[in-house]
Scaffold this motif. Structure first.
Motif, PDB file in Angstrom:
ATOM      1  N   VAL A   1       0.831  -1.207   0.000  1.00  8.41           N
ATOM      2  CA  VAL A   1       0.000   0.000   0.000  1.00  8.41           C
ATOM      3  C   VAL A   1       0.864   1.254   0.000  1.00  8.41           C
ATOM      4  CG1 VAL A   1      -1.931  -1.108   1.197  1.00  8.41           C
ATOM      5  CG2 VAL A   1      -0.178   0.059   2.518  1.00  8.41           C
ATOM      6  N   SER A   2       0.238   2.345  -0.389  1.00  7.19           N
ATOM      7  CA  SER A   2       0.902   3.649  -0.391  1.00  7.19           C
ATOM      8  C   SER A   2       0.499   4.404   0.869  1.00  7.19           C
ATOM      9  CB  SER A   2       0.505   4.434  -1.641  1.00  7.19           C
ATOM     10  OG  SER A   2       0.950   3.735  -2.787  1.00  7.19           O
ATOM     11  N   ILE A   3       1.436   5.186   1.391  1.00  7.63           N
ATOM     12  CA  ILE A   3       1.260   5.806   2.702  1.00  7.63           C
ATOM     13  C   ILE A   3       1.584   7.294   2.618  1.00  7.63           C
ATOM     14  CG2 ILE A   3       2.093   5.791   5.096  1.00  7.63           C
ATOM     15  CD1 ILE A   3       2.875   2.843   4.659  1.00  7.63           C
ATOM     16  N   VAL A   4       0.883   8.086   3.406  1.00 12.08           N
ATOM     17  CA  VAL A   4       1.195   9.503   3.587  1.00 12.08           C
ATOM     18  C   VAL A   4       1.369   9.739   5.087  1.00 12.08           C
ATOM     19  CG1 VAL A   4      -1.246  10.228   3.660  1.00 12.08           C
ATOM     20  CG2 VAL A   4       0.518  11.891   3.023  1.00 12.08           C
ATOM     21  N   SER A   5       2.304  10.616   5.432  1.00  9.85           N
ATOM     22  CA  SER A   5       2.565  10.870   6.852  1.00  9.85           C
ATOM     23  C   SER A   5       1.477  11.744   7.463  1.00  9.85           C
ATOM     24  CB  SER A   5       3.929  11.531   7.047  1.00  9.85           C
ATOM     25  OG  SER A   5       3.901  12.861   6.609  1.00  9.85           O
ATOM     26  N   THR A   6       1.176  11.453   8.720  1.00  7.57           N
ATOM     27  CA  THR A   6       0.193  12.241   9.462  1.00  7.57           C
ATOM     28  C   THR A   6       0.602  13.710   9.513  1.00  7.57           C
ATOM     29  OG1 THR A   6      -0.328  10.316  10.822  1.00  7.57           O
ATOM     30  CG2 THR A   6      -0.990  12.456  11.681  1.00  7.57           C
ATOM     31  N   SER A   7       1.887  13.976   9.724  1.00  5.14           N
ATOM     32  CA  SER A   7       2.337  15.367   9.826  1.00  5.14           C
ATOM     33  C   SER A   7       2.123  16.122   8.508  1.00  5.14           C
ATOM     34  CB  SER A   7       3.802  15.436  10.258  1.00  5.14           C
ATOM     35  OG  SER A   7       4.626  14.801   9.319  1.00  5.14           O
ATOM     36  N   PHE A   8       2.311  15.457   7.375  1.00  5.76           N
ATOM     37  CA  PHE A   8       2.070  16.113   6.085  1.00  5.76           C
ATOM     38  C   PHE A   8       0.580  16.410   5.921  1.00  5.76           C
ATOM     39  CE2 PHE A   8       1.527  16.334   1.469  1.00  5.76           C
ATOM     40  CZ  PHE A   8       2.497  17.282   1.164  1.00  5.76           C
ATOM     41  N   VAL A   9      -0.266  15.452   6.289  1.00  4.12           N
ATOM     42  CA  VAL A   9      -1.718  15.647   6.198  1.00  4.12           C
ATOM     43  C   VAL A   9      -2.148  16.816   7.074  1.00  4.12           C
ATOM     44  CG1 VAL A   9      -3.959  14.586   6.753  1.00  4.12           C
ATOM     45  CG2 VAL A   9      -2.197  13.255   5.566  1.00  4.12           C
ATOM     46  N   LYS A  10      -1.598  16.893   8.297  1.00  2.00           N
ATOM     47  CA  LYS A  10      -1.918  18.012   9.193  1.00  2.00           C
ATOM     48  C   LYS A  10      -1.462  19.331   8.592  1.00  2.00           C
ATOM     49  CE  LYS A  10      -2.050  15.536  13.566  1.00  2.00           C
ATOM     50  NZ  LYS A  10      -1.401  15.292  14.856  1.00  2.00           N
ATOM     51  N   GLY A  11      -0.284  19.335   7.971  1.00  2.00           N
ATOM     52  CA  GLY A  11       0.226  20.543   7.331  1.00  2.00           C
ATOM     53  C   GLY A  11      -0.660  21.020   6.198  1.00  2.00           C
ATOM     54  N   LEU A  12      -1.307  20.086   5.519  1.00  2.00           N
ATOM     55  CA  LEU A  12      -2.247  20.445   4.447  1.00  2.00           C
ATOM     56  C   LEU A  12      -3.582  20.919   5.005  1.00  2.00           C
ATOM     57  CD1 LEU A  12      -1.803  17.476   1.915  1.00  2.00           C
ATOM     58  CD2 LEU A  12      -0.863  19.793   1.718  1.00  2.00           C
ATOM     59  N   GLY A  13      -3.848  20.571   6.273  1.00  2.00           N
ATOM     60  CA  GLY A  13      -5.123  20.937   6.898  1.00  2.00           C
ATOM     61  C   GLY A  13      -6.287  20.099   6.409  1.00  2.00           C
ATOM     62  N   VAL A  14      -6.027  18.842   6.053  1.00  2.00           N
ATOM     63  CA  VAL A  14      -7.083  17.985   5.506  1.00  2.00           C
ATOM     64  C   VAL A  14      -7.369  16.758   6.380  1.00  2.00           C
ATOM     65  CG1 VAL A  14      -6.767  18.740   3.116  1.00  2.00           C
ATOM     66  CG2 VAL A  14      -5.432  16.800   3.979  1.00  2.00           C
ATOM     67  N   GLU A  15      -7.055  16.854   7.676  1.00  2.00           N
ATOM     68  CA  GLU A  15      -7.290  15.720   8.576  1.00  2.00           C
ATOM     69  C   GLU A  15      -8.755  15.294   8.587  1.00  2.00           C
ATOM     70  OE1 GLU A  15      -4.788  18.512  11.290  1.00  2.00           O
ATOM     71  OE2 GLU A  15      -6.060  18.741   9.542  1.00  2.00           O
ATOM     72  N   SER A  16      -9.663  16.237   8.368  1.00  2.00           N
ATOM     73  CA  SER A  16     -11.096  15.912   8.416  1.00  2.00           C
ATOM     74  C   SER A  16     -11.500  14.965   7.284  1.00  2.00           C
ATOM     75  CB  SER A  16     -11.933  17.186   8.357  1.00  2.00           C
ATOM     76  OG  SER A  16     -11.733  17.844   7.116  1.00  2.00           O
ATOM     77  N   GLY A  17     -10.666  14.843   6.263  1.00  2.00           N
ATOM     78  CA  GLY A  17     -10.975  13.948   5.152  1.00  2.00           C
ATOM     79  C   GLY A  17     -10.534  12.516   5.371  1.00  2.00           C
ATOM     80  N   ILE A  18      -9.869  12.247   6.501  1.00  2.00           N
ATOM     81  CA  ILE A  18      -9.399  10.883   6.780  1.00  2.00           C
ATOM     82  C   ILE A  18     -10.599   9.992   7.079  1.00  2.00           C
ATOM     83  CG2 ILE A  18      -8.032   9.425   8.318  1.00  2.00           C
ATOM     84  CD1 ILE A  18      -6.187  11.837   8.787  1.00  2.00           C
ATOM     85  N   ARG A  19     -10.691   8.885   6.334  1.00  2.00           N
ATOM     86  CA  ARG A  19     -11.767   7.906   6.512  1.00  2.00           C
ATOM     87  C   ARG A  19     -11.266   6.737   7.355  1.00  2.00           C
ATOM     88  NH1 ARG A  19     -10.989   8.491   1.167  1.00  2.00           N
ATOM     89  NH2 ARG A  19     -10.349   6.321   0.955  1.00  2.00           N
ATOM     90  N   PRO A  20     -12.154   6.141   8.152  1.00  2.00           N
ATOM     91  CA  PRO A  20     -11.754   4.950   8.906  1.00  2.00           C
ATOM     92  C   PRO A  20     -11.315   3.848   7.934  1.00  2.00           C
ATOM     93  CG  PRO A  20     -13.881   5.752   9.652  1.00  2.00           C
ATOM     94  CD  PRO A  20     -13.532   6.526   8.414  1.00  2.00           C
ATOM     95  N   CYS A  21     -10.444   3.022   8.423  1.00  2.00           N
ATOM     96  CA  CYS A  21      -9.892   1.967   7.585  1.00  2.00           C
ATOM     97  C   CYS A  21      -9.669   0.741   8.467  1.00  2.00           C
ATOM     98  CB  CYS A  21      -8.584   2.461   6.982  1.00  2.00           C
ATOM     99  SG  CYS A  21      -7.644   1.261   6.088  1.00  2.00           S
ATOM    100  N   GLY A  22     -10.166  -0.402   8.057  1.00  2.00           N
ATOM    101  CA  GLY A  22     -10.042  -1.620   8.853  1.00  2.00           C
ATOM    102  C   GLY A  22      -8.760  -2.390   8.579  1.00  2.00           C
ATOM    103  N   MET A  23      -7.813  -1.744   7.958  1.00  2.00           N
ATOM    104  CA  MET A  23      -6.576  -2.397   7.550  1.00  2.00           C
ATOM    105  C   MET A  23      -5.585  -2.483   8.711  1.00  2.00           C
ATOM    106  SD  MET A  23      -4.161  -1.007   4.454  1.00  2.00           S
ATOM    107  CE  MET A  23      -5.602  -0.741   3.445  1.00  2.00           C
ATOM    108  N   THR A  24      -4.779  -3.525   8.699  1.00  2.00           N
ATOM    109  CA  THR A  24      -3.657  -3.649   9.624  1.00  2.00           C
ATOM    110  C   THR A  24      -2.393  -3.721   8.796  1.00  2.00           C
ATOM    111  OG1 THR A  24      -4.988  -4.865  11.220  1.00  2.00           O
ATOM    112  CG2 THR A  24      -2.605  -5.068  11.428  1.00  2.00           C
ATOM    113  N   LEU A  25      -1.418  -2.893   9.127  1.00  2.00           N
ATOM    114  CA  LEU A  25      -0.155  -2.894   8.395  1.00  2.00           C
ATOM    115  C   LEU A  25       0.952  -3.481   9.256  1.00  2.00           C
ATOM    116  CD1 LEU A  25      -0.002   0.615   6.674  1.00  2.00           C
ATOM    117  CD2 LEU A  25      -0.657  -1.564   5.671  1.00  2.00           C
ATOM    118  N   LYS A  26       1.851  -4.177   8.598  1.00  2.00           N
ATOM    119  CA  LYS A  26       3.040  -4.708   9.266  1.00  2.00           C
ATOM    120  C   LYS A  26       4.269  -4.198   8.524  1.00  2.00           C
ATOM    121  CE  LYS A  26       1.190  -8.288  11.826  1.00  2.00           C
ATOM    122  NZ  LYS A  26       1.405  -8.367  13.217  1.00  2.00           N
ATOM    123  N   SER A  27       5.296  -3.862   9.274  1.00  5.93           N
ATOM    124  CA  SER A  27       6.556  -3.430   8.671  1.00  5.93           C
ATOM    125  C   SER A  27       7.298  -4.651   8.144  1.00  5.93           C
ATOM    126  CB  SER A  27       7.415  -2.712   9.710  1.00  5.93           C
ATOM    127  OG  SER A  27       7.880  -3.641  10.663  1.00  5.93           O
TER     128      SER A  27
END
Length: 122
Positions: free
Chosen positions: A29-55
């Motif tokens: 999957v493709s990922i975006v950092s929380t800090s970048f999303v906050k910097g854009l001011g678009v946190e309200s657009g984050i949708r719930p996701c039932g996914m589990t990621l492993k490194s």
């Protein structure tokens, strides 16, 4: 024999903000950092996701949800749904899902992306 790994890191932008996109074809999957999303001011657009990621080391990666964003690379626009997480050293990680859905290939010899229109991105 030691292996000399080269990373593909491309410059792009999202919503007019410059960003680096780390390409990792081994990530499902493709990922975006929380800090970048906050910097854009678009946190309200984050949708719930039932996914589990492993490194790669099998550690569980906490995710905040999913967010659809448009990124621009070499003048080409791509709209994609990114998983939002705190665990990134760069703004974006471009995974196999992005590469496949946008018909982007990797030229490992030149460490470049090749876009669907044939353009190379260093």
């Amino acid at each position: 024999n030691a292996v000399n790994w080269k990373h593909i890191l491309v410059a792009g932008s999202c919503r007019g903000v410059a960003a680096y996109l780390f390409v990792d074809s081994g990530s499902a999957v493709s990922i975006v950092s929380t800090s970048f999303v906050k910097g854009l001011g678009v946190e309200s657009g984050i949708r719930p996701c039932g996914m589990t990621l492993k490194s790669f080391s099998q550690d569980t990666i906490q995710i905040r949800g999913e967010l659809e964003l448009q990124v621009i690379v070499a003048g080409s626009k791509f709209v994609h749904s990114f998983v939002v997480t705190d665990l990134l050293d760069t703004e974006f990680l471009i995974g196999d899902d992005f590469l496949r859905s946008n018909r982007v290939t990797l030229d490992y010899n030149k460490c470049r992306l090749v876009l669907h229109n044939g353009d190379d991105v260093p």
